[in-house]
Design an enzyme around this catalytic site. Sequence first.
Site, PDB file in Angstrom:
ATOM      1  N   GLU A 167     -24.498   0.467   3.778  1.00  0.00           N
ATOM      2  CA  GLU A 167     -25.262   1.604   3.488  1.00  0.00           C
ATOM      3  C   GLU A 167     -25.248   2.107   1.825  1.00  0.00           C
ATOM      4  O   GLU A 167     -25.366   3.135   1.567  1.00  0.00           O
ATOM      5  CB  GLU A 167     -25.060   2.834   4.322  1.00  0.00           C
ATOM      6  CG  GLU A 167     -24.972   2.461   5.880  1.00  0.00           C
ATOM      7  CD  GLU A 167     -24.819   3.825   6.558  1.00  0.00           C
ATOM      8  OE1 GLU A 167     -24.471   4.741   6.046  1.00  0.00           O
ATOM      9  OE2 GLU A 167     -25.086   3.866   7.701  1.00  0.00           O
ATOM     10  N   GLU A 365     -23.646  -0.686  12.891  1.00  0.00           N
ATOM     11  CA  GLU A 365     -23.341   0.466  13.454  1.00  0.00           C
ATOM     12  C   GLU A 365     -24.510   0.859  14.441  1.00  0.00           C
ATOM     13  O   GLU A 365     -25.581   0.798  14.050  1.00  0.00           O
ATOM     14  CB  GLU A 365     -23.324   1.479  12.291  1.00  0.00           C
ATOM     15  CG  GLU A 365     -21.817   1.703  11.547  1.00  0.00           C
ATOM     16  CD  GLU A 365     -21.940   2.531  10.294  1.00  0.00           C
ATOM     17  OE1 GLU A 365     -22.504   3.494  10.664  1.00  0.00           O
ATOM     18  OE2 GLU A 365     -21.508   2.150   9.348  1.00  0.00           O
TER      19      GLU A 365
HETATM   20  O1  IFM Z   1     -19.868   8.300   9.299  1.00  0.00           O
HETATM   21  C1  IFM Z   1     -20.928   7.562   8.715  1.00  0.00           C
HETATM   22  C2  IFM Z   1     -20.716   6.251   8.393  1.00  0.00           C
HETATM   23  O2  IFM Z   1     -19.429   6.642   7.083  1.00  0.00           O
HETATM   24  C3  IFM Z   1     -21.877   5.577   7.890  1.00  0.00           C
HETATM   25  N1  IFM Z   1     -22.918   5.567   9.067  1.00  0.00           N
HETATM   26  C4  IFM Z   1     -23.055   6.555   9.586  1.00  0.00           C
HETATM   27  C5  IFM Z   1     -21.836   7.020  10.166  1.00  0.00           C
HETATM   28  C6  IFM Z   1     -21.910   8.441  11.150  1.00  0.00           C
HETATM   29  O3  IFM Z   1     -22.818   9.452  10.497  1.00  0.00           O
END
Ligand code: IFM
Length: 469
Positions: A167, A365
């Site tokens: 990200e 994710e």
């Molecule tokens: O905890 C975060 C992660 O570090 C990056 N993506 C979103 C997750 C949840 O908020």
Amino acid sequence: MTIFAFPEKFLWGAAASGPQTEGTEGKPHRSIWDSWHAHQPERFFAGIGPEKVCETLHKYQEDVALMKNIGFNSFRTSIQWSRLIEDFETGKPNEEAVRFYNNYFDEMISNGIEPMINLYHFDMPEELQQRYGGFESKHVTELFSRFATTAFQLFGHKIKYWITFNEPIVPVEGGYLYDFHYPCKKDGKLAAQVAFNIMLAHAKAIKCYRELALTGEIGVVLNLTPTYTRSDSAADKKAAWYADLLFNRSFLDPLVRHQFPQELCELLATHHCLPEMSKDEVMLITDSRVDFLGVNYYVPRRVKAREAEYTLDYFTPEYYFENYIDPNGRFNPYRDNNEILPQAIYDIATNIRDNYGNIKWYLAEIGIAMDLESEGPVQPDGVIDDSFRIALMEEHLIQLHRAIGDGANCFGVHQWTFIDNWSWINAFKRRYGFYRLDLTTGKRQIKRNGLWFKSLAENNQFICEGPQS
Ligand code: IFM
């Protein structure tokens, strides 16, 4: 009854990161999270910082057994720059850290779990932030490539999947626009510079990886947030186009399509935010090739044309739109009423298929946030009942399954996350884990979603009762 089966050798597992799980013990340096928490604990939910978190440093063997127990064949975490590297200027590693990461990765591999290793998960070493301004500085992109080279040399023979950044837009948003990451600046020009420099650091790391001629693959994980409009009016559609340009295409186009969007350069120039860059740097970025893309998805973005005047005295993407809440939307009552839109998975997949060369990608994710109270206590059968998550995960995976049927080149799914972990300024406010973490005892407790995932991963399919669209 419908069976949703996934392609052979599909990756199933979870994602996490070093700073959110390991704990800070034994690190030769602090990250900006360690030092920010030390200086301003009040910025963190319940004042909880990253010192202890999941104690992976000591519990990795137990944890790998728990991963295996619920069917993982893969797991993503990250190496902390501030743990692995003793000397940032030379890239010399810290021996204790090398031992830990070797043991951790070996433990996964010997249990049939493929480690997918990320190099940067928001965790700039404090010293590099203070001395050089972190990724505000080109020199730090060079230091990042030294860190990356050290990691590749140390672990490249055993790690098949590398990720440069998770990200990468988030530290830009959090640190330079919206004040939720250190250094908490609000400066559109600096934000654009940091975004560019992160891409440069990514490209330099990829170059180092290619030079070492290792046999694995290297990619990047982007959080892609499809943008939907309030209406079909030209003004609303234009607002969505801007949001997509600034939040999705800003990283996706240079890193996957190998070009900076011309419109983005023009827009940044209009706001006097064009970063300093040389032709060679631009070429290094656009010439670099990722072997795969990771996509993080949680919520859609909805926008409308601006109605109120833009009043901030620095540039942010919201200059071009306002966020919008769909009155007919579905929302997660446990997470700030975040919208739930499984269809977005299909839309992301077809966008990658049609506009980004159908590059090989995985869902890196996806997660459903709940707080402790809404998950409730341990049930008599010893399991925490988070069935709310299962129903939603099924809906999202049905959309992914449909996209794969329509040609999406997706090779796996990782849920966020394995064990409830520390989440930056939100600390443990929201839980996502397959296992609950008891913050007092450190005990891990299985949730129903974990058992559902075990069956999904072990059978490479799930079954839904009743007809499905
Ligand atoms: O905890 C975060 C992660 O570090 C990056 N993506 C979103 C997750 C949840 O908020």
